[in-house]
Design a protein around this motif. Structure first.
Motif, mmCIF file in Angstrom:
data_model
loop_
_atom_site.group_PDB
_atom_site.id
_atom_site.type_symbol
_atom_site.label_atom_id
_atom_site.label_comp_id
_atom_site.label_asym_id
_atom_site.label_seq_id
_atom_site.Cartn_x
_atom_site.Cartn_y
_atom_site.Cartn_z
ATOM 1 N N TYR A 63 3.965 -23.912 -17.895
ATOM 2 C CA TYR A 63 3.249 -24.901 -17.076
ATOM 3 C C TYR A 63 2.105 -24.283 -16.277
ATOM 4 O O TYR A 63 1.495 -24.962 -15.458
ATOM 5 N N LYS A 98 6.875 -34.058 -12.964
ATOM 6 C CA LYS A 98 6.906 -33.644 -14.367
ATOM 7 C C LYS A 98 7.193 -34.865 -15.231
ATOM 8 O O LYS A 98 7.993 -35.727 -14.870
ATOM 9 N N THR A 100 8.372 -35.621 -19.178
ATOM 10 C CA THR A 100 8.807 -35.018 -20.435
ATOM 11 C C THR A 100 8.021 -35.622 -21.594
ATOM 12 O O THR A 100 7.682 -36.808 -21.590
ATOM 13 N N THR A 101 7.725 -34.776 -22.575
ATOM 14 C CA THR A 101 6.915 -35.215 -23.715
ATOM 15 C C THR A 101 7.687 -35.218 -25.026
ATOM 16 O O THR A 101 7.210 -35.773 -26.013
ATOM 17 N N GLY A 102 8.835 -34.559 -25.057
ATOM 18 C CA GLY A 102 9.582 -34.462 -26.305
ATOM 19 C C GLY A 102 9.054 -33.366 -27.221
ATOM 20 O O GLY A 102 9.537 -33.198 -28.329
ATOM 21 N N ASP A 103 8.064 -32.620 -26.752
ATOM 22 C CA ASP A 103 7.467 -31.531 -27.524
ATOM 23 C C ASP A 103 7.573 -30.269 -26.673
ATOM 24 O O ASP A 103 7.225 -30.283 -25.495
ATOM 25 N N ASP A 104 8.050 -29.168 -27.256
ATOM 26 C CA ASP A 104 8.222 -27.932 -26.492
ATOM 27 C C ASP A 104 6.911 -27.338 -26.009
ATOM 28 O O ASP A 104 6.885 -26.603 -25.022
ATOM 29 N N LYS A 107 2.803 -29.918 -22.432
ATOM 30 C CA LYS A 107 3.264 -30.047 -21.049
ATOM 31 C C LYS A 107 2.449 -31.147 -20.370
ATOM 32 O O LYS A 107 1.254 -31.308 -20.629
ATOM 33 N N ARG A 108 3.117 -31.886 -19.475
ATOM 34 C CA ARG A 108 2.459 -33.004 -18.805
ATOM 35 C C ARG A 108 2.992 -33.167 -17.391
ATOM 36 O O ARG A 108 4.188 -33.038 -17.166
ATOM 37 N N ARG A 109 2.081 -33.426 -16.468
ATOM 38 C CA ARG A 109 2.453 -33.779 -15.097
ATOM 39 C C ARG A 109 1.654 -35.004 -14.697
ATOM 40 O O ARG A 109 0.507 -35.178 -15.100
#
Length: 122
Positions: A63, A98, A100-104, A107-109
């Motif tokens: 992040y 935070k 969650t995106t479901g992708d490792d 990243k998203r905030r």
């Protein structure tokens, strides 16, 4: 409203050139980037309040870039007041969290700012 959107876009572009109203429409995405939109409320005659929702995205396993951009936004908008021929805007940071995106790697905030706008010409 158009003048407000222009000024808001300019403010975000001062923090990062990768700033987009509603969504990133670039064919080749450059990370990190942010998208923003807003909701409005009438406060009194010639004064509106705006809740500005910002999403910061990065394609990275950490992040670090997201937090760096988030801090840059907080620093930029802290005690930020903008006066133009059309309006006076006062910005405040409200919160971030935070998403969650479901992708490792993605990243998203989500951040929220509030601003009070006095319309000088309406």
């Amino acid at each position: 409203m158009i003048e407000f959107l222009k000024e808001l876009t300019a403010q975000f572009k001062m923090v990062t050139s990768e700033s987009f109203h509603e969504k990133n429409r670039k064919t080749t995405v450059v990370y990190p980037y942010l998208t923003f939109d807003f909701d409005t409320e009438a406060i009194e005659r010639n004064v509106d309040g705006f809740y500005i929702d910002v999403d910061v995205f990065d394609n990275n396993t950490s992040y670090i870039n997201v937090f760096t951009l988030e801090q840059s936004l907080k620093d930029h908008f802290k005690d930020n007041t903008k006066l133009t021929d059309d309006l006076l805007i006062r910005f405040n940071f409200l919160r971030s969290n935070k998403v969650t995106t479901g992708d490792d790697k993605i990243k998203r905030r989500s951040l929220q700012f509030y601003c009070k706008t006095d319309w000088r010409k309406k």
